[in-house]
Design a protein around this motif. Sequence first.
Motif, PDB file in Angstrom:
ATOM      1  N   ASP A  86       3.005   8.024   0.799  1.00 15.11           N
ATOM      2  CA  ASP A  86       2.959   6.965   1.037  1.00 15.11           C
ATOM      3  C   ASP A  86       4.143   6.008   0.547  1.00 15.11           C
ATOM      4  N   GLY A  87       4.003   5.021   1.848  1.00 14.07           N
ATOM      5  CA  GLY A  87       4.919   4.012   1.969  1.00 14.07           C
ATOM      6  C   GLY A  87       5.902   4.272   3.156  1.00 14.07           C
ATOM      7  N   VAL A 128      -7.360  -2.576   5.713  1.00 10.91           N
ATOM      8  CA  VAL A 128      -6.250  -3.048   4.367  1.00 10.91           C
ATOM      9  C   VAL A 128      -6.227  -2.860   3.848  1.00 10.91           C
ATOM     10  N   PHE A 185      -3.674   0.826   3.827  1.00 10.91           N
ATOM     11  CA  PHE A 185      -2.512   0.350   4.201  1.00 10.91           C
ATOM     12  C   PHE A 185      -1.698  -0.272   2.890  1.00 10.91           C
ATOM     13  N   THR A 186      -2.294  -0.733   2.425  1.00 11.20           N
ATOM     14  CA  THR A 186      -2.368  -1.286   0.253  1.00 11.20           C
ATOM     15  C   THR A 186      -2.226  -0.119  -0.136  1.00 11.20           C
ATOM     16  N   LYS A 227       1.260   1.942   0.117  1.00  6.68           N
ATOM     17  CA  LYS A 227       2.197   1.439  -0.258  1.00  6.68           C
ATOM     18  C   LYS A 227       3.066   0.731   1.024  1.00  6.68           C
ATOM     19  N   PRO A 258       2.662  -2.848   2.920  1.00  5.17           N
ATOM     20  CA  PRO A 258       1.661  -3.790   2.106  1.00  5.17           C
ATOM     21  C   PRO A 258       1.893  -4.561   3.927  1.00  5.17           C
ATOM     22  N   LEU A 259       3.079  -4.650   4.352  1.00  2.36           N
ATOM     23  CA  LEU A 259       3.676  -5.459   5.633  1.00  2.36           C
ATOM     24  C   LEU A 259       2.028  -5.876   6.277  1.00  2.36           C
ATOM     25  N   SER A 267      -0.958  -4.312   5.885  1.00  4.16           N
ATOM     26  CA  SER A 267      -1.421  -4.326   5.155  1.00  4.16           C
ATOM     27  C   SER A 267      -1.993  -6.125   6.400  1.00  4.16           C
ATOM     28  N   THR A 268      -0.881  -6.842   5.980  1.00  4.77           N
ATOM     29  CA  THR A 268      -0.916  -8.219   5.722  1.00  4.77           C
ATOM     30  C   THR A 268      -1.142  -9.030   7.427  1.00  4.77           C
TER      31      THR A 268
END
Length: 717
Positions: A142-143, A622, A625-626, A629, A631-632, A634-635
């Motif tokens: 994650d991340g 989306v 990726f959310t 972790k 989020p960028l 995903s956006t």
Amino acid sequence: MIVSALLTSVGINLGLCILFFTLYSTLRRQPPNYDVYAPRLLAEKKSKETHYFHLDRLLPSPGWVMRAWKLSEDDLLAISGLDAVVFMRIIIFSLRVLSFAGIVGVFVLLPVNISGDQLAAFNIANISSDSLDIFTISNVNDGSNRMWAHFAAIYLVSVFACYLLYYEYNYISLKRVAYFYSSKPQPHQFTVLVRSIPISPGSSVGESVDHFFTEYYPLTYVSHVVVRKTSRLQNLVNETNKLYKRLTHLQAESSQSTPTNSGFFGLFKRKSLVDQYEKKLGDLEENMRVERQVSLAAEEVRAAFVFFKSRYGAAIATSIQQSENPTRWITEQAPDPRDVHWPFFQSSFFRRWVSKVVVFIVSIFVTIVFFIPVVLVQSLANLNQLETLFPFLKSILSLTVVSEIVTGYLPSLILQLFMTLVPPVMVFLSSIQGYFSHSEIQKSACFKFLLFTIWNIFFANVLSGSILNELALFLDLKNIPAKLAVSVPAEASFFISYVVTSGWTSTSSELFRMFTFCGRILQKWCCCCCVKSTDEELEVPAIPYHVAIPRLLFFGLLGITYFFLAPLILPFLLVYFCLAYIVFRNQFLNVYEPKFDTAGKFWPIVHNSMIFSLVLMHAIAVGIFTLKKLPLASTLIFPLPILTLLFNEYCRKRFLPNFTGYSVESLIKKDREDVNDPAMTEFFSKLATSYQDPALAPLQFSNPDSHTSPLLLDSDA
């Protein structure tokens, strides 16, 4: 699913593929099997059944592969029409997209997934007992910044797929116009089907049609043919055809039999059957004559085929509303005479509307009922759940081989067996919706089966496998994102098994024509009255587009949506499409004969399906990726589905009109070419008879015995 279970499934299906290919390469060379493996060539007299024995025919020969590979697109267009070209372009498009995605996925994303340790560290020494989840995106921490590789891959594959979609849409659109220019004058190009015809008091349907089109289309209207109710007569014709085939076979068998090889009792019994069939045939002949007179004098159906002097005149009549009441004088382009579906001409506007509502409700019901085998399949894929439901199987399931077969091979096999029951249901539902051509029925069934497959195979399995079985975890809200991020990609293991079962084995079975071959053997052994005795009885099959196209599109969806989640699925999909490329080219060459040609109208379904696959991939990205972790990322994915839908709207405006009809420019150019063609006079003289109801057509059989006369003479017509 662990790696060894997947390898077991791959091994079983690979063995079946090799077996089917070997059997085909051997059996296709045996003369008695020509009607199974080369019915098209037999019908075209390009191959003859011989009974000479040659030892080399017992050895498998791969020469058919080279012949299928060398088949050019122009040759395919000439022998099977533009629909066959479109079908092969689906395979070519899928190979191109998945090859590009495979290079990115296998050589970039797969090492990234393996290098993570979110689930477990990769150990090549213990790979057979590892879970396939370590090869998915779930294993990336994650991340982790390594997830940006997946982000870049999504953008690259999306852009590449959209470029190819535009190229293929443009290519097939141009091919469709060129196909129209190169075609000879066809009856359906000058014909309009008119339905819901209003009748004035004291006039007939034919008089109403003639008055209406003479008044409003005086320069282009030629004549018309009114449709009549002939359902009872058609049943008699079908029954007579079956009886005549039985009688022909018995008479041929009697002439070849002697008392020494069949016995006096056998000859007497056969002669008795011949007399019985001849008497019954005579009764049917009389019933057909009476019913035919009744049908000719019966009430006319409020539908007619209207003929015009030019293609442009027919196109004008189909593109303009004919009456102030839009439910009257409904016009549409007539199908090809071979493509006409006669039973539903007597249905009214209200009946067709009701039938569509009923079909919609029944389709939902069938979809819900199919959840039962999906739940069964998911329980088989989960050993713990299976042992809970059936405790007495615990000792058997503890065996390694049994557990690997049950979890790796059996679920996809059961699901595939259930799926074989669906296409006939979809064809039946489409046939009662009021379509008047077999091609429209197949297009409707194709769309229904595609939606059914996507929902019941993809969504139902993902939901039942990753959500429904873990409802207890939703009580702990903190673990929901992490659990979804692990479970949704984990279903890739099931889909890999499904690809090798439904893809590899089904395609090799298509080549071997297993059911047709087994049916041929049963006919020889058990059903002597059904054995073909003449070339006229040879039935050349047509490719079931409503089954084959949804399967290709579904595997394309799996490749697009799962290429960044579990890149391991891509090599299996590429093998499937390579097999399909060779097998179906061979089948078009030797087996299938087109019963209709939509001139490529299946492609818009293909295009929309691929767009849906891309948007679905973006939606999953989306969420992933959310949950992972990032989020960028995903956006930044959000603009991608919007751009994809805008691209689809552009393609719809740019290309779709070319698939709904032909331009004025094309129609008038083609009409001007025919002005000085002396053959057009004869063409127009035969135009009206081309849309004669088959039940009203004169029937003549070449009877080998003089006891029976033709059922309907030309004078009766």
